[in-house]
Design a protein around this motif. Sequence first.
Motif, mmCIF file in Angstrom:
data_model
loop_
_atom_site.group_PDB
_atom_site.id
_atom_site.type_symbol
_atom_site.label_atom_id
_atom_site.label_comp_id
_atom_site.label_asym_id
_atom_site.label_seq_id
_atom_site.Cartn_x
_atom_site.Cartn_y
_atom_site.Cartn_z
ATOM 1 N N LEU A 146 3.567 -71.223 62.592
ATOM 2 C CA LEU A 146 5.052 -72.192 62.324
ATOM 3 C C LEU A 146 6.039 -71.376 62.273
ATOM 4 C CD1 LEU A 146 3.786 -75.363 60.457
ATOM 5 C CD2 LEU A 146 4.356 -75.221 63.014
ATOM 6 N N ALA A 147 6.018 -70.469 61.273
ATOM 7 C CA ALA A 147 7.241 -69.635 60.942
ATOM 8 C C ALA A 147 7.665 -68.637 62.074
ATOM 9 C CB ALA A 147 6.894 -68.915 59.589
ATOM 10 N N PHE A 148 6.736 -68.082 62.820
ATOM 11 C CA PHE A 148 6.806 -66.986 63.772
ATOM 12 C C PHE A 148 7.278 -67.694 64.988
ATOM 13 C CE2 PHE A 148 5.607 -64.442 60.255
ATOM 14 C CZ PHE A 148 6.346 -63.403 60.294
ATOM 15 N N SER A 149 7.021 -68.689 65.322
ATOM 16 C CA SER A 149 7.130 -69.612 66.909
ATOM 17 C C SER A 149 8.431 -70.229 66.505
ATOM 18 C CB SER A 149 6.045 -70.330 67.058
ATOM 19 O OG SER A 149 5.903 -71.394 65.998
ATOM 20 N N ASP A 150 9.130 -70.201 65.533
ATOM 21 C CA ASP A 150 10.475 -70.885 65.210
ATOM 22 C C ASP A 150 10.364 -72.666 65.458
ATOM 23 O OD1 ASP A 150 13.109 -70.950 64.644
ATOM 24 O OD2 ASP A 150 13.687 -70.669 66.854
ATOM 25 N N ALA A 151 9.097 -73.154 65.390
ATOM 26 C CA ALA A 151 8.836 -74.524 65.664
ATOM 27 C C ALA A 151 9.280 -75.290 64.372
ATOM 28 C CB ALA A 151 7.342 -74.797 65.898
ATOM 29 N N LEU A 152 9.263 -74.607 63.218
ATOM 30 C CA LEU A 152 9.575 -75.217 62.028
ATOM 31 C C LEU A 152 10.370 -74.219 61.113
ATOM 32 C CD1 LEU A 152 9.243 -78.120 61.036
ATOM 33 C CD2 LEU A 152 7.274 -77.190 59.626
ATOM 34 N N ARG A 153 11.405 -74.628 60.444
ATOM 35 C CA ARG A 153 12.234 -73.726 59.434
ATOM 36 C C ARG A 153 12.501 -74.592 58.057
ATOM 37 N NH1 ARG A 153 14.402 -73.299 64.569
ATOM 38 N NH2 ARG A 153 15.829 -74.683 63.951
ATOM 39 N N THR A 176 0.669 -78.213 63.498
ATOM 40 C CA THR A 176 0.137 -77.831 64.613
ATOM 41 C C THR A 176 -0.861 -78.596 65.247
ATOM 42 O OG1 THR A 176 -1.566 -76.609 63.525
ATOM 43 C CG2 THR A 176 0.446 -75.475 63.567
ATOM 44 N N GLN A 177 -1.180 -79.978 64.826
ATOM 45 C CA GLN A 177 -2.257 -80.625 65.327
ATOM 46 C C GLN A 177 -1.697 -82.023 65.633
ATOM 47 O OE1 GLN A 177 -5.779 -80.856 62.795
ATOM 48 N NE2 GLN A 177 -5.924 -78.462 62.814
ATOM 49 N N ASN A 178 -0.530 -82.347 65.221
ATOM 50 C CA ASN A 178 0.165 -83.816 65.237
ATOM 51 C C ASN A 178 1.537 -83.498 65.943
ATOM 52 O OD1 ASN A 178 -1.940 -85.674 64.071
ATOM 53 N ND2 ASN A 178 -1.576 -83.864 62.428
ATOM 54 N N MET A 179 1.924 -84.753 66.484
ATOM 55 C CA MET A 179 3.390 -84.566 66.829
ATOM 56 C C MET A 179 4.353 -84.909 65.816
ATOM 57 S SD MET A 179 2.834 -86.913 70.428
ATOM 58 C CE MET A 179 4.750 -86.844 70.701
ATOM 59 N N PHE A 180 5.499 -84.311 65.822
ATOM 60 C CA PHE A 180 6.529 -84.602 64.855
ATOM 61 C C PHE A 180 7.870 -84.287 65.543
ATOM 62 C CE2 PHE A 180 5.457 -80.142 64.283
ATOM 63 C CZ PHE A 180 6.962 -79.442 64.108
ATOM 64 N N GLU A 181 8.860 -84.884 65.095
ATOM 65 C CA GLU A 181 10.254 -84.600 65.594
ATOM 66 C C GLU A 181 11.166 -83.697 64.870
ATOM 67 O OE1 GLU A 181 12.736 -88.153 66.257
ATOM 68 O OE2 GLU A 181 10.681 -89.360 66.931
ATOM 69 N N ASN A 182 11.456 -82.582 65.469
ATOM 70 C CA ASN A 182 12.617 -81.671 64.611
ATOM 71 C C ASN A 182 13.891 -81.866 65.268
ATOM 72 O OD1 ASN A 182 14.022 -79.578 63.514
ATOM 73 N ND2 ASN A 182 12.171 -78.098 64.068
ATOM 74 N N TRP A 183 14.879 -82.320 64.502
ATOM 75 C CA TRP A 183 16.236 -82.807 65.189
ATOM 76 C C TRP A 183 17.180 -81.530 64.988
ATOM 77 C CZ3 TRP A 183 17.832 -88.159 62.592
ATOM 78 C CH2 TRP A 183 16.959 -89.068 63.210
ATOM 79 N N THR A 184 16.570 -80.546 64.542
ATOM 80 C CA THR A 184 17.667 -79.399 64.389
ATOM 81 C C THR A 184 16.947 -77.961 64.938
ATOM 82 O OG1 THR A 184 16.704 -78.803 62.204
ATOM 83 C CG2 THR A 184 18.773 -80.105 62.144
ATOM 84 N N ARG A 185 16.052 -78.265 65.948
ATOM 85 C CA ARG A 185 15.434 -77.344 66.551
ATOM 86 C C ARG A 185 16.415 -76.202 67.138
ATOM 87 N NH1 ARG A 185 13.447 -73.419 68.643
ATOM 88 N NH2 ARG A 185 11.043 -73.407 69.552
ATOM 89 N N HIS A 186 17.324 -76.762 67.984
ATOM 90 C CA HIS A 186 18.317 -75.952 68.409
ATOM 91 C C HIS A 186 19.695 -76.121 68.046
ATOM 92 C CE1 HIS A 186 15.594 -74.850 71.803
ATOM 93 N NE2 HIS A 186 15.181 -76.058 72.060
ATOM 94 N N GLY A 187 19.875 -76.790 66.711
ATOM 95 C CA GLY A 187 21.078 -76.789 66.408
ATOM 96 C C GLY A 187 20.962 -77.979 65.489
ATOM 97 N N SER A 188 22.183 -78.109 64.568
ATOM 98 C CA SER A 188 22.033 -79.079 63.521
ATOM 99 C C SER A 188 22.793 -80.188 64.065
ATOM 100 C CB SER A 188 22.691 -78.639 62.283
ATOM 101 O OG SER A 188 24.221 -78.249 62.520
ATOM 102 N N ARG A 189 23.443 -80.248 65.181
ATOM 103 C CA ARG A 189 24.444 -81.458 65.715
ATOM 104 C C ARG A 189 23.380 -82.577 66.116
ATOM 105 N NH1 ARG A 189 26.319 -81.735 70.832
ATOM 106 N NH2 ARG A 189 28.349 -83.434 70.815
ATOM 107 N N VAL A 190 23.885 -83.890 65.789
ATOM 108 C CA VAL A 190 23.055 -85.023 66.040
ATOM 109 C C VAL A 190 23.760 -86.270 66.681
ATOM 110 C CG1 VAL A 190 21.296 -86.668 64.954
ATOM 111 C CG2 VAL A 190 21.420 -84.501 64.088
#
Length: 362
Positions: free
Chosen positions: A170-177, A217-231
């Motif tokens: 998660l940390a090095f794939s930039d999937a979650l920060r 890594t095994q379930n779906m989740f939404e990351n609203w700030t994956r490419h930016g904080s704008r929503v």
Amino acid sequence: MEVTRRLLKRAGRKWSLAGHLVEHCTWAAFAVAAVVACNLVFGPGMFGDSPREQQLAATVERGLGLVTIASVTWLIVQASYALTDVVLERLVRVEGERNRRARRIMTQIALVRRIAAVTIIVVALGAMLFSFPQVRALGAGLLASAGIAGAVVGIAAQPTIGNALAGLQLAFSDALRLDDVVVVGDEWGRIEELTLTYVVVRLWDERRLVLPVSYFTQNMFENWTRHGSRVVAVVFLRVDWSVPVQKLRDELYAFIQSNPLWDQKDWTLQVTDVLPNGLVELRALMSAADSPSAWDLKCDVREHMVTYIRENFPEALPRFRVETPETRAGVPWTTELGAELAAGDRLSDSGAPAPKPGTQQR
């Protein structure tokens, strides 16, 4: 040692590393200094030359060795945390478009220093154990069966190892920060802590949701700030067909222009659907700098538009139409007709014949 601490504390006003070293390493450094002093003072023959006194001296010497390893390990771990805190402190101050990359580096540093600390502690424990002759002899015998032991330990520690690898992924794939805005199941919150074994999500109502790292890594989740904080905030309005859409669109634009939560970029108001219950669905979109601002902006827009429609276009409020035989036959609806129909319903319930429309009940 106290002089060094005071000098570093004074230098910490201008040199951030010195301040972090004082914060993390003070007690560990005092412990190392005390152990080094004991080692310098202690001599093998200071208790005497008898076998019992020599045995006591050997025990004290081994104890001092163990304490030395423990204190040096403590100092090394604390020093590594002080060094990384300097970098993390600078990354926390990064804002704007570079904030996403800064949070990624923060997450990776936090995980790497935990791994380094665990590795240093394990090596220190191994060195402490191998200071005993009995353990060294046992270790030589265990090397012959290292393959079987490794397989057994690997099977037993599979969930722990899987969680650790999932954390690194998660940390090095930039999937979650750290500080990412996520939706897990039906819960919305921010990543407050990310370790090798679990993730802490701080929910919007200040609750904490603790999940194993493998969940992400095994379930779906939404990351609203994956490419930016704008929503983008979304507001739905269900109104009558008589609603003047263009006037609502103009009012929405005038309102968000005066609202500081809008980032002055995207907005729209569209008719997105005609519902089976006879209402029209309007969707208003407004962009905001981050998810908390988007939530507040959405609530402000909804409250303003509801008040605007109620005060200026009450005929556009949601309502349901009922078609009766009289209205279908073209009989105009009047107050007298409504009263006669209501009276007829009451008489029908009591068993008396219902009056015909346009006739007076005697």
